[in-house]
Scaffold this active site. Structure first.
Site, PDB file in Angstrom:
ATOM      1  N   CYS A   3       0.862  -1.185   0.000  1.00  0.00           N
ATOM      2  CA  CYS A   3       0.000   0.000   0.000  1.00  0.00           C
ATOM      3  C   CYS A   3       0.899   1.236   0.000  1.00  0.00           C
ATOM      4  O   CYS A   3       2.077   1.141  -0.361  1.00  0.00           O
ATOM      5  CB  CYS A   3      -0.980  -0.023   1.169  1.00  0.00           C
ATOM      6  N   ASN A   6       2.396   1.433   4.295  1.00  0.00           N
ATOM      7  CA  ASN A   6       2.715   0.165   4.977  1.00  0.00           C
ATOM      8  C   ASN A   6       2.445   0.238   6.484  1.00  0.00           C
ATOM      9  O   ASN A   6       3.144  -0.374   7.289  1.00  0.00           O
ATOM     10  CB  ASN A   6       4.164  -0.283   4.701  1.00  0.00           C
ATOM     11  N   CYS A   8      -1.277   0.685   7.385  1.00  0.00           N
ATOM     12  CA  CYS A   8      -2.707   0.383   7.530  1.00  0.00           C
ATOM     13  C   CYS A   8      -3.122  -0.845   6.717  1.00  0.00           C
ATOM     14  O   CYS A   8      -3.261  -1.945   7.256  1.00  0.00           O
ATOM     15  CB  CYS A   8      -3.563   1.586   7.120  1.00  0.00           C
ATOM     16  N   ARG A   9      -3.326  -0.668   5.419  1.00  0.00           N
ATOM     17  CA  ARG A   9      -3.897  -1.744   4.616  1.00  0.00           C
ATOM     18  C   ARG A   9      -2.974  -2.940   4.430  1.00  0.00           C
ATOM     19  O   ARG A   9      -3.387  -4.098   4.660  1.00  0.00           O
ATOM     20  CB  ARG A   9      -4.333  -1.198   3.241  1.00  0.00           C
ATOM     21  N   SER A  10      -1.745  -2.704   3.963  1.00  0.00           N
ATOM     22  CA  SER A  10      -0.887  -3.859   3.664  1.00  0.00           C
ATOM     23  C   SER A  10      -0.468  -4.645   4.910  1.00  0.00           C
ATOM     24  O   SER A  10      -0.357  -5.873   4.827  1.00  0.00           O
ATOM     25  CB  SER A  10       0.310  -3.476   2.786  1.00  0.00           C
ATOM     26  N   ASP A 119      -8.235   3.710   1.350  1.00  0.00           N
ATOM     27  CA  ASP A 119      -7.255   4.112   2.353  1.00  0.00           C
ATOM     28  C   ASP A 119      -7.993   4.595   3.611  1.00  0.00           C
ATOM     29  O   ASP A 119      -8.715   5.590   3.557  1.00  0.00           O
ATOM     30  CB  ASP A 119      -6.417   5.253   1.762  1.00  0.00           C
TER      31      ASP A 119
HETATM   32  P1  4NP Z   1      -1.752   2.816   4.116  1.00  0.00           P
HETATM   33  O1  4NP Z   1      -2.371   4.154   4.708  1.00  0.00           O
HETATM   34  O2  4NP Z   1      -1.240   3.151   2.734  1.00  0.00           O
HETATM   35  O3  4NP Z   1      -2.937   1.883   4.067  1.00  0.00           O
HETATM   36  O4  4NP Z   1      -0.679   2.370   5.071  1.00  0.00           O
HETATM   37  C1  4NP Z   1      -1.660   5.357   4.770  1.00  0.00           C
HETATM   38  C2  4NP Z   1      -0.765   5.570   5.788  1.00  0.00           C
HETATM   39  C3  4NP Z   1      -0.082   6.775   5.869  1.00  0.00           C
HETATM   40  C4  4NP Z   1      -0.316   7.758   4.924  1.00  0.00           C
HETATM   41  C5  4NP Z   1      -1.212   7.541   3.897  1.00  0.00           C
HETATM   42  C6  4NP Z   1      -1.872   6.325   3.826  1.00  0.00           C
HETATM   43  N1  4NP Z   1       0.354   9.009   5.027  1.00  0.00           N
HETATM   44  O5  4NP Z   1       0.063   9.897   4.223  1.00  0.00           O
HETATM   45  O6  4NP Z   1       1.205   9.178   5.916  1.00  0.00           O
END
Ligand code: 4NP
Length: 148
Positions: A3, A6, A8-10, A119
């Site tokens: 994702c 790294n 939340c989703r992944s 997200d």
């Molecule tokens: P992820 O979510 O891609 O599912 O881990 C996010 C985590 C952090 C950010 C964006 C999405 N960020 O902008 O810091």
């Protein structure tokens, strides 16, 4: 499992698939990474850890890292959560075989309403994480059925 951050989703996808792989005794290597580097070294988002813990899966051992071209050699299948992840990982490819390994996670659920795993990071509560869990639980079941 890839994702953006790294955190939340992944990590949730990684934890779910790892849990199922261990339960079935499969000899698979599962990992996750982000296309971005903002959270490198951090544990998953608290909301991701809490959502997973409530389902009986501990992901607190995970540490965020950034995907590299070496991962495209190392792993057989690279699942990305959304279309921007897809474009960013495709950019790391240096051979045609790399491109063939990269696929949207939701391609495993062709009849699902959403084609991308949304997200949940900027949401104000846990509901986005619950939705992500439900989608990834179904998608990882398909991955197990497909390759085991
Ligand atoms: P992820 O979510 O891609 O599912 O881990 C996010 C985590 C952090 C950010 C964006 C999405 N960020 O902008 O810091």
């Amino acid at each position: 499992m890839v994702c953006l951050g790294n955190i939340c989703r992944s990590p949730m996808a990684h934890g779910l698939l790892q849990h199922k792989v261990e339960k079935l005794g499969l000899d698979w290597e599962v990992d996750s990474a982000g296309t971005g580097n903002w959270h490198v070294g951090e544990r998953p988002d608290k909301r991701a850890m809490a959502t997973m813990k409530a389902k009986g899966i501990d992901i607190s051992y995970q540490n965020a890292r950034q995907i590299t071209t070496a991962d495209l050699d190392e792993y057989d299948v690279i699942y990305v959560m959304d279309l921007s992840n897809l474009a960013n990982v495709q950019r790391l490819a240096t051979k045609p075989e790399h491109l063939q390994k990269i696929t949207l996670m939701m391609n495993e659920l062709p009849n699902a309403e959403l084609k991308e795993v949304p997200d949940p990071y900027f949401g104000t509560d846990n509901s986005g994480f619950e939705q992500v869990y439900t989608m990834l639980d179904k998608a990882t079941d398909k991955v197990i059925a497909k390759y085991s």
